[in-house]
Design an enzyme around this catalytic site. Structure first.
Site, mmCIF file in Angstrom:
data_model
loop_
_atom_site.group_PDB
_atom_site.id
_atom_site.type_symbol
_atom_site.label_atom_id
_atom_site.label_comp_id
_atom_site.label_asym_id
_atom_site.label_seq_id
_atom_site.Cartn_x
_atom_site.Cartn_y
_atom_site.Cartn_z
ATOM 1 N N HIS A 84 0.848 -1.186 0.000
ATOM 2 C CA HIS A 84 0.000 0.000 0.000
ATOM 3 C C HIS A 84 0.886 1.239 0.000
ATOM 4 O O HIS A 84 1.793 1.355 0.815
ATOM 5 C CB HIS A 84 -0.917 0.031 1.222
ATOM 6 C CG HIS A 84 -1.802 1.236 1.216
ATOM 7 N ND1 HIS A 84 -2.996 1.261 0.532
ATOM 8 C CD2 HIS A 84 -1.640 2.468 1.744
ATOM 9 C CE1 HIS A 84 -3.538 2.463 0.660
ATOM 10 N NE2 HIS A 84 -2.732 3.214 1.394
ATOM 11 N N ASP A 163 -14.884 3.395 7.262
ATOM 12 C CA ASP A 163 -13.803 4.201 6.681
ATOM 13 C C ASP A 163 -14.284 4.951 5.444
ATOM 14 O O ASP A 163 -13.901 6.097 5.227
ATOM 15 C CB ASP A 163 -12.598 3.328 6.331
ATOM 16 C CG ASP A 163 -11.546 4.158 5.610
ATOM 17 O OD1 ASP A 163 -11.028 5.092 6.237
ATOM 18 O OD2 ASP A 163 -11.296 3.931 4.408
ATOM 19 N N ARG A 170 -13.631 13.435 5.945
ATOM 20 C CA ARG A 170 -12.333 14.082 6.201
ATOM 21 C C ARG A 170 -11.885 14.889 4.994
ATOM 22 O O ARG A 170 -11.288 15.955 5.125
ATOM 23 C CB ARG A 170 -11.284 13.016 6.528
ATOM 24 C CG ARG A 170 -11.477 12.403 7.900
ATOM 25 C CD ARG A 170 -10.690 11.121 8.022
ATOM 26 N NE ARG A 170 -9.277 11.325 7.728
ATOM 27 C CZ ARG A 170 -8.488 10.394 7.184
ATOM 28 N NH1 ARG A 170 -8.954 9.203 6.874
ATOM 29 N NH2 ARG A 170 -7.229 10.660 6.956
ATOM 30 N N SER A 185 -7.385 4.407 8.873
ATOM 31 C CA SER A 185 -8.086 4.282 7.593
ATOM 32 C C SER A 185 -7.392 3.247 6.710
ATOM 33 O O SER A 185 -8.020 2.316 6.182
ATOM 34 C CB SER A 185 -8.104 5.661 6.912
ATOM 35 O OG SER A 185 -8.402 5.562 5.552
ATOM 36 N N LYS A 189 -8.570 -1.144 6.217
ATOM 37 C CA LYS A 189 -8.869 -1.763 4.919
ATOM 38 C C LYS A 189 -7.919 -2.920 4.633
ATOM 39 O O LYS A 189 -8.313 -3.961 4.126
ATOM 40 C CB LYS A 189 -8.769 -0.711 3.805
ATOM 41 C CG LYS A 189 -9.974 0.207 3.782
ATOM 42 C CD LYS A 189 -9.822 1.334 2.784
ATOM 43 C CE LYS A 189 -8.810 2.346 3.239
ATOM 44 N NZ LYS A 189 -8.866 3.657 2.644
HETATM 45 N N1 URA Z 1 -5.323 6.601 2.070
HETATM 46 C C1 URA Z 1 -6.330 6.073 2.805
HETATM 47 O O1 URA Z 1 -6.866 5.024 2.471
HETATM 48 N N2 URA Z 1 -6.735 6.729 3.891
HETATM 49 C C2 URA Z 1 -6.167 7.886 4.311
HETATM 50 O O2 URA Z 1 -6.574 8.405 5.307
HETATM 51 C C3 URA Z 1 -5.122 8.417 3.542
HETATM 52 C C4 URA Z 1 -4.708 7.752 2.427
#
Ligand code: URA
Length: 425
Positions: A84, A163, A170, A185, A189
């Site tokens: 990621h 999220d 946000r 966040s 995931k």
């Molecule tokens: N990527 C995400 O999935 N969440 C965030 O808060 C920032 C970047």
């Protein structure tokens, strides 16, 4: 147990620590609509300003995972590994990386997102490939992982729905850049996605959420710990995002450059980062392999073609090309001392490669091709970059964004160091 949203906001406003029960209540009731958006936006601002303890961040992450389903690949019979990135300009690494790692028998279940703001999204890029489909059911995803070994698709609506709601909030309330919120966040995931190994590419620099190495290191440490506590093998690489990655920025353009890398060519920074991340994913998965060889001998390209075809895409078809182009030239002789990632990212976004709101359509052919990169010598009048867009009137605003970000002087910048640090625990 029941709580009062206003009381919890006041508690965080006064720098208090929220209990596990309070966080569970808040996330559950925000997801089902009992806690209103305006209350949650006050809470996220209080968190941004006053922070959260590691225990609170862990509770928040676990509560967001519990808001939806949790996938499980234990029946796959293969190790799984994912990567990621916290997002950057020209960051197309997922595209060559997923098939490359799959070559070595490590399954890559890559649930990706769309771009918002100046950083691009992997799904938008792949949609430049004619016929390619981002939405897969969990069964389709599992079966593709078994047959092909790599899948890049959209996270289904069942995965960490808290999220999804919170991230959208946000984004419009100036509360994206809070370490507890970013870490929970991303990790909610990734943990819910079910991968057993995860490499985090935490970007540092003007084009990243984290502008300094200290802040990026803190974010990496929090995320690595969250993953390890959930039983994942996790590590983080801190990598430079002060200038764009590679020479192509934009959706079709980034797929084009990824295919160059899969064909054994492409810019050295894109190759090096792809190799570094692939080696780290294999290490965590406990598998050995010569990653560069698989890029050079066509195995990674074969896997890419398989992966694209499995999702309805035609890897041989021509991709969308923008209707108009505009060449930006060097104003003087010298060295390109600075080519700022954020300026280039915003320019590409203004050209139509990115979206301003979630419902905007992106222009698949829009973006920027760099003819010179930071540190190269240039001559006055030489093309520095070509801008692409379907709307000619977008060029002016894109050029405005570039103006502060291009510096030509007689001072050569220090050589770019791509890998700035590593966090393993
Ligand atoms: N990527 C995400 O999935 N969440 C965030 O808060 C920032 C970047």
């Amino acid at each position: 147990m029941s709580f009062d949203a206003v009381q919890l906001i006041v508690e965080k406003r006064e720098r208090g620590e929220l209990s596990t029960e309070a966080i569970n209540w808040l996330v559950e009731n925000y997801t089902n609509g009992v806690v209103a958006d305006y209350q949650m936006s006050a809470m996220t601002m209080a968190i941004l300003l006053n922070g959260m303890s590691r225990r609170e961040i862990k509770d928040l992450t676990m509560a967001m995972i519990a808001s939806g389903e949790r996938l499980d690949y234990s029946g796959l019979g293969m190790p799984t590994a994912d990567k990621h990135s916290t997002g950057g300009v020209g960051d197309k690494i997922t595209l060559p990386l997923a098939p490359l790692v799959a070559v070595f028998g490590v399954a890559v279940p890559q649930l990706s997102g769309r771009g918002l703001g100046h950083t691009g999204g992997t799904l938008d890029k792949l949609e430049a490939v004619p016929g390619w489909r981002a939405a897969l059911s969990n069964d389709e995803m599992f079966s593709q992982l078994q047959r092909v070994g790599a899948v890049i698709c959209a996270a289904g609506s069942g995965l960490a729905p808290a999220d999804k709601k919170l991230y959208a909030l946000r984004d419009v309330t100036g509360t994206v850049e809070a370490i507890p919120l970013i870490a929970s966040s991303i990790m909610s995931k990734k943990i819910a996605e079910g991968t057993s190994a995860l490499v985090l590419d935490v970007k540092v620099g003007s084009g990243a959420f984290m502008k300094t190495l200290d802040r990026a290191t803190e974010l990496a440490q929090v995320m690595v710990k969250l993953g390890q506590d959930a039983g994942l093998k996790v590590s983080a690489l801190l990598t430079d995002m002060s200038t764009p990655l590679g020479r192509k920025i934009g959706n079709s353009l980034e797929v084009e450059e990824s295919v160059e890398v899969l064909a054994g060519g492409g810019p050295s920074d894109v190759i090096d980062l792809t190799v570094m991340l692939a080696e780290e994913m294999l290490r965590l998965a406990g598998v050995e392999g010569d990653v560069r060889a698989a890029l050079n001998d066509g195995r990674a390209m074969d896997k890419w073609n398989e992966m694209i075809r499995a999702q309805g895409g035609d890897p041989t078809a021509a991709m969308p090309v923008a209707k108009h182009s505009h060449v930006v030239v060097a104003e003087s002789d010298g060295v390109l001392e600075q080519l700022d990632a954020l300026s280039v990212g915003v320019a590409s976004w203004r050209l139509g490669a990115g979206r301003a709101t979630k419902d905007d359509l992106v222009q698949l052919g829009a973006g920027i091709e760099l003819h010179a990169v930071q540190g190269e010598t240039v001559r006055a009048g030489q093309p520095l970059m070509t801008l692409f867009s379907d709307d000619e009137d977008r060029f002016t605003r894109a050029i405005e964004s570039l103006s502060g970000g291009i510096k030509i002087s007689n001072v050569a910048p220090t050589d770019r160091v791509l890998l700035l640090g590593r966090v393993t625990e």
